[in-house]
Design an enzyme around this catalytic site. Sequence first.
Site, PDB file in Angstrom:
ATOM      1  CE  LYS A  37     -33.070  40.324 -70.459  1.00  0.00           C
ATOM      2  NZ  LYS A  37     -34.144  39.482 -69.915  1.00  0.00           N
ATOM      3  CG  ASP A 224     -35.929  39.862 -66.941  1.00  0.00           C
ATOM      4  OD1 ASP A 224     -34.798  40.314 -67.196  1.00  0.00           O
ATOM      5  OD2 ASP A 224     -36.582  39.169 -67.746  1.00  0.00           O
TER       6      ASP A 224
END
Length: 707
Positions: A37, A224
Site C-alpha cells: 500500500k 493512508d
Amino acid sequence: MRIDVSKLLEHLNPAQREAVEHRGTPLMVLAGAGSGKTRVLTHRVAHLIATGDAEPRNILAVTFTNKAAKEMKERIWALLGNSHRELWVGTFHATCARILRGHGHLLGFDLNFSILDEGDQLALAKECCRELNLDTNRFPPSLLLRHVSNAKQNFIDPEEYMAQWAGDYLKGRVARFYALYQEKLKRSQAMDFDDLLFFVLKLFLEHREVLDLYRRRWRHVLVDEFQDTNQIQYRMVKLLAEEHRQICVVGDDDQSIYSWRGADPGNILRFDRDFPEVRIVRLEQNYRSTRNIIRASSSLISKNRMRKGKDLWTANEPGEMVSVYLAKDEREEARFVAREVRDLLLGQKVPPEEIAIFYRTHAQSRVLEEELMASKVPFAIYGGLGFYERKEVKDLVAYLRAVANEADELSWKRIINVPKRGIGAKTVQMVEKMAREKSIPFSQALRLWTREQRGGSSARVQGFIQFMDQLREVLREQGIAAALREAMVRSGYLDELRKSDEEKAQEREENLEALLNMAVEHELAEGKGEVQGFLEKVSLMSDLDMADPNHGRVSLMTLHSAKGLEFQVVFIVGMEEGLLPHSSSLKDLPSLEEERRLCYVGMTRAKRRLYLCVAGERRIWGVLQPMTPSRFISELPSQCLELTGQVSFEDGFCPDKDTMVGRWVRHEVFGAGTVVKVEAGGERLVVHFPGVGAKRFVTREAPLKWL
C-alpha cells in the site's frame, strides 16, 4: 528535471498500477496486509506530479505516525529525483496544528499555543479534580479524560455536554470537569491532541473562507490507514474533497484495531455511500509472508462478518507449517519461546531484530523476560515509557515551551523549582491564587507577585524570572539548540544530575544529549527560528512512532504495537480464551471481531515462521487457573498447522477428569475439538469438532492429544 512516467509504473502489479493511474472519481484502495500500500500511495503522488496532473503544493497526504509520514515523503522524493518542500505530507495532528498556527486566531488562540502530551493532560486533569473537590477514587483523572476525549471525537463541546447531562449526577460531574479543563487549556493558550482535530473542524464549519482556502489549495487529498480515522477526521477530509471529489483513501478494514482510540472502521464501510461514484481497487497479492501463513490468517479473518472482503494470496513459497505449541502452563510457554529463539539465533543465524514476541497485555511479558534473560537472549520491550515521556526530557522541553508561550501555565509550574531553587509549593499556590483573581497568566502573576512581596522567596522568584527572560533572548537570537544548552547548564540542571547518586543518572544525561542532538538536526533541516515545529514534533510523537525495533535485540510488544511492522519470525503467546480474544471483548460481536482482527494483524507480521502458543494453565490474580485454547485456533485450517507440545494422554487416561470439559484435544482425522462432556468416571470423552459434530471416544483407546 523531467521524470520518465513509464518508469514509475514498472514493477507494479495490475491492481497497483490501476490505483496509481486512476483519475476523475474518488478512489478507495482496499490494501491487504503486505500488499504494497505504501508503494501505491507514494507512486500515485509521484505520478500525479510527473504527469502534470497536480503541482506539489496542490497535494495533501495524511497518515497516522510521524515515522510513516517521513518514510512516505522520502520515498516520493526518491521517485521524483528531488525534494518538493511544498508537498504537504504529515500526520493528521501535525496537519491540523499547522492549519491552526495560521488561522487559530479566529478561534481566540495565539500563534504560539502549546500542545499538551498525555502526561501534561493527566497533570492538568489532577489539578481540575483538586479544584472541583472530586474524589479521584470514584472519578479517576484518566477516566475523566477518556470521557472528555470521547466527547471531542463526537464534536461535542462543554456547553453541549453540560446540556445533555445536566440532570445526571455522574455525567454532570464529568461535564463540570470538562468545562474547567477546557477553561484552563484556553487560559494557558494550550490544546490537547483531540483539540487539534476538534478546532480545525470548528474552523472549517464556522469560517467558510478558511475551508475554501484549503479546498483551492489541496486539489488532491490522499488518506493512508483510512480504517483508523475517527468521525472528526473523516468529516474533515470529506469537507475538503466534497467539491472537487479528488480523494484517494487507502486502508484495510481487516486491520482496524484501534476502536478504543476512537477509530471507526465504519468509515470504510460508509465511504461509498458518501462518494457513490467511487472506484474500488483491491490489493490482494501479499509480498511479505509464506503461503501457509497467508492461508491460515486469511481463513481466520474470513470469519468476520463486518468487512468489505478480500482474497489475500501470495506467489511466495509454501514455507513451514504454522506451529501451534501446547504448553502445560505460562512458565513452560515462556521456556519454549526462549529455547526456540535461542535456536533461531545460534542454530539458524536469524538476526535478533528479525524475531518478535507479541502478547495481548503488558502483564504477560514478565515470565517471558525472566526466561529470555536466563537463556541470555538480548531483547527490548516496546510500549513502555517513551523517550519524550521521560522526566529529564519533559523538564527541558518545558523550559522551551515556557519561553515560547508565556501563557503556558503547566510548563511554568513544572520548571519553577526544577532544579531546586528554593521556591516552594506555598509560593506557587499564592501566585496561582493571584492569577485566578486577576484573570492573568501564571507567568504574569509571578512578575506581579515579586513586586508586591519582600524577602528571600521573592528574590528567588525574581532570579528565576530574570533567567527565563535571558533564555528567551537566547532562543530568539541563537536558536533552539542554544536555548536548550543554556537551560541545561545555566539553570544547574545538568550539574545537579551529574552530582546525583541515582542509578540511572548517566542514562538520563545521555537522554539530554540525545535531545540536544535532535534540536541541532531539526535546525539544520528547518532553520533556527522553527521552535514551534520542534515543539510540535516532540508533543505529537505517539507510542506508535516508538515501535521501531533496534538492531541486535529480539522485540517484545503488545499486538496493538505490532501494526505496520514485519519480522522473519513471530511468536504470539497467550492464545487462550480470555486473553485472545480478551475477556472484555466477549460482550458483543463488534468487540469480538476486533479481537479477531488483532490476531490477524499479529499473524500477518510474520514473513517466514509463525508460532502460536497456548498455556493449559495460567496464574491469574495469584491463582492458577485452567485455560481454554482460543477459538481463533479452531478457525485455522488444520492443513496449515503443526501441533507440538508437552501435554498429552498418557496410557490412554485423562490426567484430571474434573478439568477436562472445555479443554481442547487433537484428532489425527477430525482436527482440533472441544471436550463437551466426560462420561463413566473419565472412561469416555465427548468431543465436538467444528464442521463434524460430537464424537465419543474411549480414553484408553482414543488417538487424541491435549491442546
